[in-house]
Design a protein around this motif. Structure first.
Motif, PDB file in Angstrom:
ATOM      1  N   SER A   1       0.843  -1.193   0.000  1.00  0.00           N
ATOM      2  CA  SER A   1       0.000   0.000   0.000  1.00  0.00           C
ATOM      3  C   SER A   1       0.875   1.239   0.000  1.00  0.00           C
ATOM      4  O   SER A   1       0.989   1.942   0.985  1.00  0.00           O
ATOM      5  N   TYR A   2       1.550   1.468  -1.115  1.00  0.00           N
ATOM      6  CA  TYR A   2       2.446   2.601  -1.216  1.00  0.00           C
ATOM      7  C   TYR A   2       1.636   3.892  -1.304  1.00  0.00           C
ATOM      8  O   TYR A   2       0.517   3.919  -1.792  1.00  0.00           O
ATOM      9  N   GLU A   3       2.228   4.942  -0.799  1.00  0.00           N
ATOM     10  CA  GLU A   3       1.596   6.244  -0.911  1.00  0.00           C
ATOM     11  C   GLU A   3       2.299   7.032  -2.005  1.00  0.00           C
ATOM     12  O   GLU A   3       3.520   7.103  -2.058  1.00  0.00           O
ATOM     13  N   SER A   4       1.569   7.571  -2.928  1.00  0.00           N
ATOM     14  CA  SER A   4       2.220   8.408  -3.929  1.00  0.00           C
ATOM     15  C   SER A   4       1.337   9.621  -4.172  1.00  0.00           C
ATOM     16  O   SER A   4       0.129   9.554  -4.013  1.00  0.00           O
ATOM     17  N   ILE A   5       1.981  10.722  -4.523  1.00  0.00           N
ATOM     18  CA  ILE A   5       1.156  11.888  -4.795  1.00  0.00           C
ATOM     19  C   ILE A   5       0.972  12.076  -6.284  1.00  0.00           C
ATOM     20  O   ILE A   5       0.471  13.067  -6.744  1.00  0.00           O
ATOM     21  N   ALA A   6       1.408  11.090  -7.080  1.00  0.00           N
ATOM     22  CA  ALA A   6       1.258  11.223  -8.523  1.00  0.00           C
ATOM     23  C   ALA A   6       0.750   9.928  -9.124  1.00  0.00           C
ATOM     24  O   ALA A   6       1.037   8.857  -8.618  1.00  0.00           O
ATOM     25  N   PRO A   7      -0.032  10.031 -10.214  1.00  0.00           N
ATOM     26  CA  PRO A   7      -0.498   8.809 -10.866  1.00  0.00           C
ATOM     27  C   PRO A   7       0.677   8.092 -11.520  1.00  0.00           C
ATOM     28  O   PRO A   7       1.612   8.733 -11.967  1.00  0.00           O
ATOM     29  N   GLU A   8       0.594   6.762 -11.593  1.00  0.00           N
ATOM     30  CA  GLU A   8       1.697   6.010 -12.180  1.00  0.00           C
ATOM     31  C   GLU A   8       1.889   6.354 -13.645  1.00  0.00           C
ATOM     32  O   GLU A   8       2.996   6.299 -14.163  1.00  0.00           O
ATOM     33  N   ALA A   9       0.801   6.718 -14.324  1.00  0.00           N
ATOM     34  CA  ALA A   9       0.917   7.057 -15.744  1.00  0.00           C
ATOM     35  C   ALA A   9       1.903   8.195 -15.928  1.00  0.00           C
ATOM     36  O   ALA A   9       2.742   8.179 -16.820  1.00  0.00           O
ATOM     37  N   ALA A  10       1.837   9.184 -15.033  1.00  0.00           N
ATOM     38  CA  ALA A  10       2.722  10.335 -15.155  1.00  0.00           C
ATOM     39  C   ALA A  10       4.162   9.942 -14.888  1.00  0.00           C
ATOM     40  O   ALA A  10       5.087  10.568 -15.370  1.00  0.00           O
ATOM     41  N   GLU A  11       4.361   8.885 -14.132  1.00  0.00           N
ATOM     42  CA  GLU A  11       5.725   8.431 -13.846  1.00  0.00           C
ATOM     43  C   GLU A  11       6.206   7.469 -14.930  1.00  0.00           C
ATOM     44  O   GLU A  11       7.214   6.798 -14.761  1.00  0.00           O
ATOM     45  N   GLY A  12       5.468   7.364 -16.012  1.00  0.00           N
ATOM     46  CA  GLY A  12       5.896   6.515 -17.120  1.00  0.00           C
ATOM     47  C   GLY A  12       5.653   5.040 -16.861  1.00  0.00           C
ATOM     48  O   GLY A  12       6.187   4.186 -17.543  1.00  0.00           O
ATOM     49  N   ALA A  13       4.834   4.731 -15.894  1.00  0.00           N
ATOM     50  CA  ALA A  13       4.636   3.324 -15.544  1.00  0.00           C
ATOM     51  C   ALA A  13       3.387   2.760 -16.225  1.00  0.00           C
ATOM     52  O   ALA A  13       2.653   3.470 -16.894  1.00  0.00           O
ATOM     53  N   TYR A  14       3.181   1.484 -16.034  1.00  0.00           N
ATOM     54  CA  TYR A  14       2.059   0.826 -16.680  1.00  0.00           C
ATOM     55  C   TYR A  14       0.888   0.615 -15.726  1.00  0.00           C
ATOM     56  O   TYR A  14      -0.032  -0.094 -16.046  1.00  0.00           O
ATOM     57  N   GLY A  15       0.958   1.185 -14.576  1.00  0.00           N
ATOM     58  CA  GLY A  15      -0.069   0.886 -13.593  1.00  0.00           C
ATOM     59  C   GLY A  15      -1.408   1.549 -13.891  1.00  0.00           C
ATOM     60  O   GLY A  15      -1.503   2.461 -14.701  1.00  0.00           O
ATOM     61  N   PHE A  16      -2.421   1.070 -13.230  1.00  0.00           N
ATOM     62  CA  PHE A  16      -3.726   1.708 -13.334  1.00  0.00           C
ATOM     63  C   PHE A  16      -4.187   1.964 -11.920  1.00  0.00           C
ATOM     64  O   PHE A  16      -4.490   1.047 -11.171  1.00  0.00           O
ATOM     65  N   ASP A  17      -4.197   3.235 -11.563  1.00  0.00           N
ATOM     66  CA  ASP A  17      -4.399   3.589 -10.186  1.00  0.00           C
ATOM     67  C   ASP A  17      -5.734   4.311 -10.052  1.00  0.00           C
ATOM     68  O   ASP A  17      -5.917   5.428 -10.513  1.00  0.00           O
ATOM     69  N   LEU A  18      -6.657   3.610  -9.396  1.00  0.00           N
ATOM     70  CA  LEU A  18      -8.032   4.083  -9.305  1.00  0.00           C
ATOM     71  C   LEU A  18      -8.197   5.428  -8.636  1.00  0.00           C
ATOM     72  O   LEU A  18      -9.162   6.143  -8.890  1.00  0.00           O
ATOM     73  N   ARG A  19      -7.230   5.754  -7.769  1.00  0.00           N
ATOM     74  CA  ARG A  19      -7.398   6.996  -7.024  1.00  0.00           C
ATOM     75  C   ARG A  19      -7.395   8.219  -7.929  1.00  0.00           C
ATOM     76  O   ARG A  19      -7.744   9.299  -7.511  1.00  0.00           O
ATOM     77  N   TRP A  20      -6.971   8.030  -9.178  1.00  0.00           N
ATOM     78  CA  TRP A  20      -6.901   9.171 -10.087  1.00  0.00           C
ATOM     79  C   TRP A  20      -8.098   9.264 -11.018  1.00  0.00           C
ATOM     80  O   TRP A  20      -8.125  10.087 -11.920  1.00  0.00           O
ATOM     81  N   LEU A  21      -9.085   8.404 -10.772  1.00  0.00           N
ATOM     82  CA  LEU A  21     -10.224   8.311 -11.676  1.00  0.00           C
ATOM     83  C   LEU A  21     -10.962   9.637 -11.851  1.00  0.00           C
ATOM     84  O   LEU A  21     -11.378   9.989 -12.936  1.00  0.00           O
TER      85      LEU A  21
END
Ligand code: PLP
Length: 400
Positions: free
Chosen positions: A232-252
């Protein structure tokens, strides 16, 4: 002479006035393209057991939102020119099919009149993935206007930290409510953009672009390693912006950062379009007719604004490391396909994911950087020492 020249430049300028996907309808500005896909699916009311037709040639961030909705992604084939294989698509239709996701690969439009008719016939919702085609038109309409929904990934075309849009002229997306991510994210978006531009000034375009695929890959492996369910990592940025392949619901339901919105709407589209087309045409001229590879698209039609220059390489395993070693920035779209997609699903997609190298035609590339890149590519392809004539009128002519 002078009036002729200015008439000429006027005409060639006119030709560059190509609409963007934002001209296709109202837009909801979010942090990434994948979030926009998720919003489109949710807005149309997709639910468990529904089927969404998706291309076998894809990146995983197109599929993650489908799976998030609990719908089933059904993969359809593409043809040798990257167009949708309609015969195959028809075979994949079932009573549960609800939507069709299509991609204008590398900026080149699919046949939208055919696909629109297909969706009307089978009562499918058409979602146009314009992640590679922020600019462009088809039959006189902006790309993105044939579908019930269109999505774009603006950070692929503008130097911004975050950014994607959901666009529609056919459905009421005004009722989608977004919130701001808060001051930490807004500040991060500004700082990162400044960092990009400093890095960029330090490295110049080619080495700057080289860093992008590397960070994407790193992020991919990092994610694989850290895919423990309880991380349960905390991040203040969506993974997409970090160039990653994740899909992070918190940014919906998070709105695109103010800074990215400003850049997206104020950066010169005109220059972006003109430079990309110009660079593409140089690559096309210099990399056509070589032994060892062929451009995926033999021409650059009017109204097309390329995202990159896709090139089909005969011996990808030999050429890829050679180019990497030399510092040529290459990405392979669909390098990682969704688990289960194999040559039974679509032999061409498997072939493309190995063989199609995308070389940059980015608006910031200088002529000498393009020349350098072309020389490296030609060297890598022609390993038996036969150097074909290089005919760009720049200083680095190949001695034949
Ligand atoms: C990058 C990409 C997406 C996802 O966009 P993000 O902004 O990275 O979420 C969707 N479709 C295609 C074809 C892409 O290349």
């Amino acid at each position: 002479m002078k009036p002729v020249l200015s008439l000429w430049s006027f005409l060639s300028l006119k030709k560059c006035v190509i609409p963007s996907v934002l001209d296709a309808g109202l837009s909801v500005k979010v942090t990434s393209g994948r979030i926009a896909i998720a919003l489109a699916l949710r807005h149309m009311g997709i639910s468990q057991g529904d089927e969404v037709l998706v291309p076998a040639y894809h990146c995983t961030s197109m599929i993650e939102p489908v799976v998030w909705t609990a719908a089933v992604p059904v993969f359809y084939r593409i043809k040798n020119d990257a167009s949708v294989d309609l015969d195959d698509l028809e075979k994949r239709i079932s009573p549960a099919s609800r939507a069709l996701l299509i991609t204008h690969y590398f900026g080149f439009p699919q046949n939208l009149s055919q696909l629109r008719a297909f969706c009307d016939k089978y009562k499918l919702v058409l979602i146009e993935d314009c992640a590679h085609s922020f600019f462009g038109e088809h039959n006189g309409h902006p790309l993105g206007s044939a579908g019930e929904y269109a999505i774009c990934s603006s950070m692929k075309f503008f130097p911004t930290y975050d950014g994607g849009c959901l666009i529609s002229s056919r459905t009421n997306i005004e009722n989608i409510r977004l919130e701001t991510a808060g001051p930490a994210f807004e500040v991060k978006a500004v700082i990162n953009t400044l960092e990009y531009s400093l890095e960029y000034r330090r490295l110049n375009a080619i080495r700057y672009l080289l860093k992008i695929p590397l960070s994407v890959k790193d992020a991919f492996w990092k994610r694989l390693k850290s895919s423990r369910p309880d991380s349960s990592y905390e991040s203040i940025a969506p993974e997409a912006a970090e160039g990653a392949y994740g899909f992070d619901l918190r940014w919906l339901t998070t709105r695109m950062s103010v800074w990215s919105r400003i850049i997206m709407t104020t950066t010169s589209s005109f220059r972006n379009v003109a430079q990309r087309r110009k660079n593409y045409l140089i690559l096309l001229r210099e990399l056509t007719g070589l032994p060892g590879g062929t451009p995926l698209f033999p021409t650059l039609p009017e109204g097309v604004v390329p995202y990159v220059f896709p090139f089909r390489v005969d011996e990808p395993e030999r050429v890829f490391p050679l180019l990497k070693q030399q510092g040529v920035p290459i990405l392979r779209f669909g390098e990682y396909l969704w688990p289960g997609v194999d040559s039974d699903t679509c032999p061409i997609s498997i072939d493309f994911s190995r063989r199609i190298f995308q070389f940059p035609c980015h608006q910031e590339l200088r002529d000498d950087e393009i020349t350098w890149m072309i020389m490296r590519i030609r060297d890598a392809l022609c390993h038996d020492g036969i150097q074909p004539l290089y005919h760009a009128n720049t200083s680095q002519k190949a001695s034949s």
